[in-house]
Motif scaffolding. Sequence first.
Motif, PDB file in Angstrom:
ATOM      1  N   THR A 110      34.658  12.469  10.590  1.00 56.92           N
ATOM      2  CA  THR A 110      33.734  11.410  10.978  1.00 56.92           C
ATOM      3  C   THR A 110      33.041  11.825  12.268  1.00 56.92           C
ATOM      4  OG1 THR A 110      35.156   9.706  10.014  1.00 56.92           O
ATOM      5  CG2 THR A 110      33.507   8.980  11.602  1.00 56.92           C
ATOM      6  N   LEU A 111      31.709  11.718  12.272  1.00 58.23           N
ATOM      7  CA  LEU A 111      30.943  12.086  13.462  1.00 58.23           C
ATOM      8  C   LEU A 111      30.711  10.833  14.280  1.00 58.23           C
ATOM      9  CD1 LEU A 111      29.591  14.396  14.958  1.00 58.23           C
ATOM     10  CD2 LEU A 111      27.477  13.898  13.709  1.00 58.23           C
ATOM     11  N   ASP A 112      31.405  10.750  15.402  1.00 58.42           N
ATOM     12  CA  ASP A 112      31.358   9.571  16.255  1.00 58.42           C
ATOM     13  C   ASP A 112      30.174   9.672  17.209  1.00 58.42           C
ATOM     14  OD1 ASP A 112      32.067   7.777  18.578  1.00 58.42           O
ATOM     15  OD2 ASP A 112      33.755   7.380  17.245  1.00 58.42           O
ATOM     16  N   VAL A 113      29.519   8.520  17.469  1.00 57.94           N
ATOM     17  CA  VAL A 113      28.370   8.537  18.373  1.00 57.94           C
ATOM     18  C   VAL A 113      28.803   8.885  19.799  1.00 57.94           C
ATOM     19  CG1 VAL A 113      28.411   6.111  19.081  1.00 57.94           C
ATOM     20  CG2 VAL A 113      26.234   7.291  18.903  1.00 57.94           C
ATOM     21  N   ASP A 114      30.056   8.611  20.163  1.00 58.07           N
ATOM     22  CA  ASP A 114      30.536   8.983  21.493  1.00 58.07           C
ATOM     23  C   ASP A 114      30.453  10.490  21.690  1.00 58.07           C
ATOM     24  OD1 ASP A 114      31.010   6.372  22.004  1.00 58.07           O
ATOM     25  OD2 ASP A 114      33.191   6.492  21.957  1.00 58.07           O
ATOM     26  N   LEU A 115      30.880  11.233  20.661  1.00 61.07           N
ATOM     27  CA  LEU A 115      30.817  12.693  20.743  1.00 61.07           C
ATOM     28  C   LEU A 115      29.371  13.153  20.822  1.00 61.07           C
ATOM     29  CD1 LEU A 115      32.378  15.352  20.723  1.00 61.07           C
ATOM     30  CD2 LEU A 115      32.242  15.337  18.219  1.00 61.07           C
ATOM     31  N   LEU A 116      28.510  12.495  20.076  1.00 58.59           N
ATOM     32  CA  LEU A 116      27.092  12.844  20.109  1.00 58.59           C
ATOM     33  C   LEU A 116      26.501  12.595  21.490  1.00 58.59           C
ATOM     34  CD1 LEU A 116      24.753  13.796  18.298  1.00 58.59           C
ATOM     35  CD2 LEU A 116      24.209  11.403  17.895  1.00 58.59           C
ATOM     36  N   MET A 117      26.909  11.499  22.120  1.00 54.69           N
ATOM     37  CA  MET A 117      26.399  11.200  23.451  1.00 54.69           C
ATOM     38  C   MET A 117      26.901  12.217  24.486  1.00 54.69           C
ATOM     39  SD  MET A 117      24.267   8.694  23.559  1.00 54.69           S
ATOM     40  CE  MET A 117      23.645   9.571  22.130  1.00 54.69           C
ATOM     41  N   VAL A 118      28.165  12.605  24.355  1.00 56.15           N
ATOM     42  CA  VAL A 118      28.692  13.629  25.256  1.00 56.15           C
ATOM     43  C   VAL A 118      27.941  14.946  25.048  1.00 56.15           C
ATOM     44  CG1 VAL A 118      30.717  15.006  25.841  1.00 56.15           C
ATOM     45  CG2 VAL A 118      30.964  12.557  25.459  1.00 56.15           C
ATOM     46  N   ALA A 119      27.691  15.293  23.771  1.00 55.36           N
ATOM     47  CA  ALA A 119      26.949  16.522  23.477  1.00 55.36           C
ATOM     48  C   ALA A 119      25.529  16.438  24.027  1.00 55.36           C
ATOM     49  CB  ALA A 119      26.921  16.759  21.968  1.00 55.36           C
ATOM     50  N   ALA A 120      24.895  15.261  23.857  1.00 54.86           N
ATOM     51  CA  ALA A 120      23.540  15.091  24.389  1.00 54.86           C
ATOM     52  C   ALA A 120      23.531  15.181  25.916  1.00 54.86           C
ATOM     53  CB  ALA A 120      22.966  13.753  23.936  1.00 54.86           C
ATOM     54  N   ALA A 121      24.573  14.627  26.559  1.00 55.84           N
ATOM     55  CA  ALA A 121      24.669  14.696  28.015  1.00 55.84           C
ATOM     56  C   ALA A 121      24.828  16.141  28.478  1.00 55.84           C
ATOM     57  CB  ALA A 121      25.839  13.844  28.497  1.00 55.84           C
ATOM     58  N   ILE A 122      25.676  16.887  27.779  1.00 61.73           N
ATOM     59  CA  ILE A 122      25.855  18.307  28.130  1.00 61.73           C
ATOM     60  C   ILE A 122      24.565  19.077  27.878  1.00 61.73           C
ATOM     61  CG2 ILE A 122      27.100  20.411  27.515  1.00 61.73           C
ATOM     62  CD1 ILE A 122      29.531  18.632  26.934  1.00 61.73           C
ATOM     63  N   GLY A 123      23.891  18.746  26.760  1.00 61.16           N
ATOM     64  CA  GLY A 123      22.610  19.400  26.477  1.00 61.16           C
ATOM     65  C   GLY A 123      21.580  19.102  27.547  1.00 61.16           C
ATOM     66  N   ALA A 124      21.564  17.846  28.032  1.00 64.94           N
ATOM     67  CA  ALA A 124      20.628  17.484  29.099  1.00 64.94           C
ATOM     68  C   ALA A 124      20.913  18.288  30.357  1.00 64.94           C
ATOM     69  CB  ALA A 124      20.726  15.984  29.385  1.00 64.94           C
ATOM     70  N   ALA A 125      22.200  18.469  30.681  1.00 63.51           N
ATOM     71  CA  ALA A 125      22.560  19.267  31.851  1.00 63.51           C
ATOM     72  C   ALA A 125      22.157  20.724  31.664  1.00 63.51           C
ATOM     73  CB  ALA A 125      24.063  19.159  32.112  1.00 63.51           C
ATOM     74  N   ALA A 126      22.269  21.218  30.409  1.00 61.75           N
ATOM     75  CA  ALA A 126      21.948  22.621  30.136  1.00 61.75           C
ATOM     76  C   ALA A 126      20.484  22.942  30.389  1.00 61.75           C
ATOM     77  CB  ALA A 126      22.320  22.965  28.694  1.00 61.75           C
ATOM     78  N   ILE A 127      19.609  21.930  30.264  1.00 57.25           N
ATOM     79  CA  ILE A 127      18.185  22.190  30.513  1.00 57.25           C
ATOM     80  C   ILE A 127      17.731  21.553  31.829  1.00 57.25           C
ATOM     81  CG2 ILE A 127      17.633  22.382  28.068  1.00 57.25           C
ATOM     82  CD1 ILE A 127      16.563  19.531  28.172  1.00 57.25           C
ATOM     83  N   GLY A 128      18.716  21.217  32.685  1.00 57.04           N
ATOM     84  CA  GLY A 128      18.385  20.764  34.027  1.00 57.04           C
ATOM     85  C   GLY A 128      18.258  19.271  34.207  1.00 57.04           C
ATOM     86  N   GLN A 129      18.495  18.469  33.147  1.00 62.05           N
ATOM     87  CA  GLN A 129      18.364  17.015  33.249  1.00 62.05           C
ATOM     88  C   GLN A 129      19.743  16.362  33.369  1.00 62.05           C
ATOM     89  OE1 GLN A 129      15.327  15.668  33.510  1.00 62.05           O
ATOM     90  NE2 GLN A 129      14.534  17.756  33.388  1.00 62.05           N
ATOM     91  N   ILE A 130      20.517  16.805  34.342  1.00 58.80           N
ATOM     92  CA  ILE A 130      21.899  16.335  34.462  1.00 58.80           C
ATOM     93  C   ILE A 130      21.975  14.864  34.867  1.00 58.80           C
ATOM     94  CG2 ILE A 130      22.161  17.009  36.884  1.00 58.80           C
ATOM     95  CD1 ILE A 130      25.044  17.894  36.127  1.00 58.80           C
ATOM     96  N   THR A 131      20.960  14.347  35.570  1.00 58.17           N
ATOM     97  CA  THR A 131      20.964  12.937  35.965  1.00 58.17           C
ATOM     98  C   THR A 131      20.962  12.030  34.747  1.00 58.17           C
ATOM     99  OG1 THR A 131      19.713  13.531  37.951  1.00 58.17           O
ATOM    100  CG2 THR A 131      19.797  11.191  37.357  1.00 58.17           C
ATOM    101  N   ASP A 132      20.109  12.355  33.763  1.00 60.82           N
ATOM    102  CA  ASP A 132      20.056  11.551  32.550  1.00 60.82           C
ATOM    103  C   ASP A 132      21.380  11.606  31.796  1.00 60.82           C
ATOM    104  OD1 ASP A 132      17.375  11.042  33.115  1.00 60.82           O
ATOM    105  OD2 ASP A 132      16.741  12.860  32.074  1.00 60.82           O
TER     106      ASP A 132
END
Length: 653
Positions: free
Chosen positions: A84-106
Motif C-alpha cells: 500500500t502506497l501511503d500518502v505520508d511516505l509520498l509527502m516525505v519523498a516530496a519533502a526530500i525531493g524539494a530539499a534535493a533541488i534547494g527548496q528545503i523550506t517547502d
Amino acid sequence: MVAPTTAPSRSPLAPAVAPVRHTKLFALAEMRWAAIALALFLAGLAAQLAGGPHWLWWTLYWGCYAAGGWEPGLAGLQALRDKTLDVDLLMVAAAIGAAAIGQITDGALLIVIFSTSGALEALATARTEDSVRGLLDLAPETVARVRADGSEEMVNSADLAVGDVVVVRPGERIGADATVIAGASEVDQATITGEPLPVDKISGDEVFAGTLNGTGSLRIRVDRRAEDSVVARIATLVETASRTKARTQLFIEKVEQRYSIGMVAATIAVFAIPLLAGELLQPALLRAMTFMIVASPCAVVLATMPPLLAAIANAGRHGVLAKSAVVMERLGATTQFAFDKTGTLTRGTPGVAEIHCLETGLGDDELLALAAAAEHPSEHPLASAIVNAARTKGLAVPDVDEFAAHPGRGVTARVDGRLIGVGSPHALLADLDATATAAVTAMQDRGYTAVVVTRDHRAVGVLAITDQLRPEAAAAVSAARRLTRAAPVLLTGDNQATADQLAAQVGIADVRAGLLPDDKVAAVQQLQAGGQRLAVIGDGINDAPALAAAHIGIAMGGAGSDLTLQTADAVVVRDDLTTIPAVVALSRRARRVVIANLTIAATFIGMLVIWDLVGTLPLPLGVAGHEGSTVIVGLNGLRLLRRSAWSRAAAVR
C-alpha cells in the motif's frame, strides 16, 4: 499514524471493552515530536529570513525533517511492505525531493503539517479511550452481598451473579442492573436515562449499575452480569461506533492512494522513457524532478487544510470546538438535527413552573413559603428547586422544628406549630381527596413532576416542577429546521408526557421518549438508514453512544460528562445552542472554498505538468508556479478567519 497496543486498566466492567489501540503516553510522545519539528522549522525560517549562514538554517530544517518525518516515514514504509502506497511516505519523498533541488523550506513545512495532524489525531483517540475506561469506573468496585444466613460480605462487582442480593446504603453507587426487593429511596439515574430529577424507587422497580442512590437504603436482586449491564453496553457502543467513525477521511485523502500511485508511476515514466529514447541522464533526471515537484499534491493538501483550519479557529473564537478538519468538513454535510432534552434543550436543573392551591384563603406565595420552609434542611434536588423559587420571589421562609426526611416519600417539618409535609403524590395517597388527585393528574398529563404539600395531613396545594428551558432553544431549533429543510427530532430518556410538553415549546414534532442509550443508537441508525446525515446534540453519558454513532456528534460543554465531551466530534463550549446551526453554515462555506481551491490547484498543476511534458519547463519557473498556486489557495482559505465569515454563517439564526 502507528501506535502500540495496551490493555485497559482493571474495572468491574472491563470484559465488555476491547483492547485499547492508542495510549495517552504514546500520543503525548507524538505531540512532543511534532512540537520539536515545529520549533526547528520556525528557528530555521528565522535564520533564513535574517540572512544567517546557509549551513545553519539547512541544519535546522534537516532537524525538522528528522523530528517530524521519522514516524510518518516509518508508517509509510510499513504500509509499502503491505503493498500500500501511503500518502505520508509520498509527502516525505516530496519533502526530500524539494530539499534535493534547494527548496528545503517547502519540504520542512510539509513535514510540520503532517506530523502535527497525526499527533492531534492520536491524542484525540487516546483521550476518548481514557473516557471510556472512566465510564466503567462508574460502577463501584466492591458491593455488599447478602449471604444465605443474612450476613453481608464485600465482593467485587464483577463477581456478582444473577440472583445475588445486594445492599445499597445511602449515597452509594449501585453495583449492578437489578430489581429492588426491599426498601425505598430516590435514585439519580441521569447517567443512564438523562432524567433531570431523581426517581423514587420502591420494591419491584428496576435500578441500573452506576446510578447514585439517595437518602434511603435498598436491597436489590441482580438481574444482569456486570458485562451485560446498561453502563457496560454504553462503553461497548461508544467504542464500536468511534472505531467505525475513525475510518472517515477528508475528501482529498479518499483519492490519495490512486493519486500517489499515479504520480510515482508517471515520475518514473517521465525519467525512463526519454532516457531509453537516447536523452542524456542529467536532462532526463531534471525533467523528472521538475515533474515530481509540479505534480506533487502540496497545493492540493494546502487547498484543503487552510480553509478548514481557519473555519475551526473562527468557530473556536465563537464558542464551538471542532476537533479536526474531518469534523469541520462533515459538519457541512448535516441534513437533519436530533436533540437530547435534559441538559441540551433544557438547563438540567429543576424549577417550579406552577403553583396550585387547594385550600381557600391560602395564597400561592404562602403555600410556596410553607413548602420552602419544610424543604430547606433537605438535600434533595426538588428541595433546592422549591427553596430557590421562594428566594427568587423574595419570600420570607420561616424556621422549622422536628424536620424529618422519609426516603422515597418526602419530608415533614413543624412550621409555626403545624405539621407541613412535602412529598410525592404516590407516597401521600391517603392524604389526597378528589380535588387534589385531579390537580396532580392534570400536572402529570402535561409533563410536570407533581409535588404535594400537606398541612396537618391534609393536602393544601400542588407544585409543578419541571426542567428549565434554555432561552435560545426555540430559536436554535427553528434555525436548524431552516438550514437543513428537515424536521428536527427529540431523543430523550425522559417520559413521553414531559418530552411532549418540552417539544411543543420549542417546535419539535418528532418526539421519541423513554429511550435507553442503546435505544437512542437504534433511533440514530434508523434515521441515517433513511439517507439522513444526522447531527446529534447531547450532554450526558447516556447520550455518548448516540453521539458516536451519528454522522456528527455535538456535546454541550457546560454540563457535559467527560465521556460525552471526548466522544463528540464538536463541543459547544459556551452552551449557546444557536452556535450549532451557525457552525454548520460556516462548514458549508468552507467546503465551497475548498472546492474553489482544488479547482485552482488542479489548474496550476495541469498547466505545469503539460508544459513539462510537451516542452521544457525551467525548474525555477516550475517551482515558482507550484509555490504560487500554494500561496494563492492558502490565502484564499485564510479568508475564513475573518469575523465577517462567522457573521454571515450566524445569519441563519
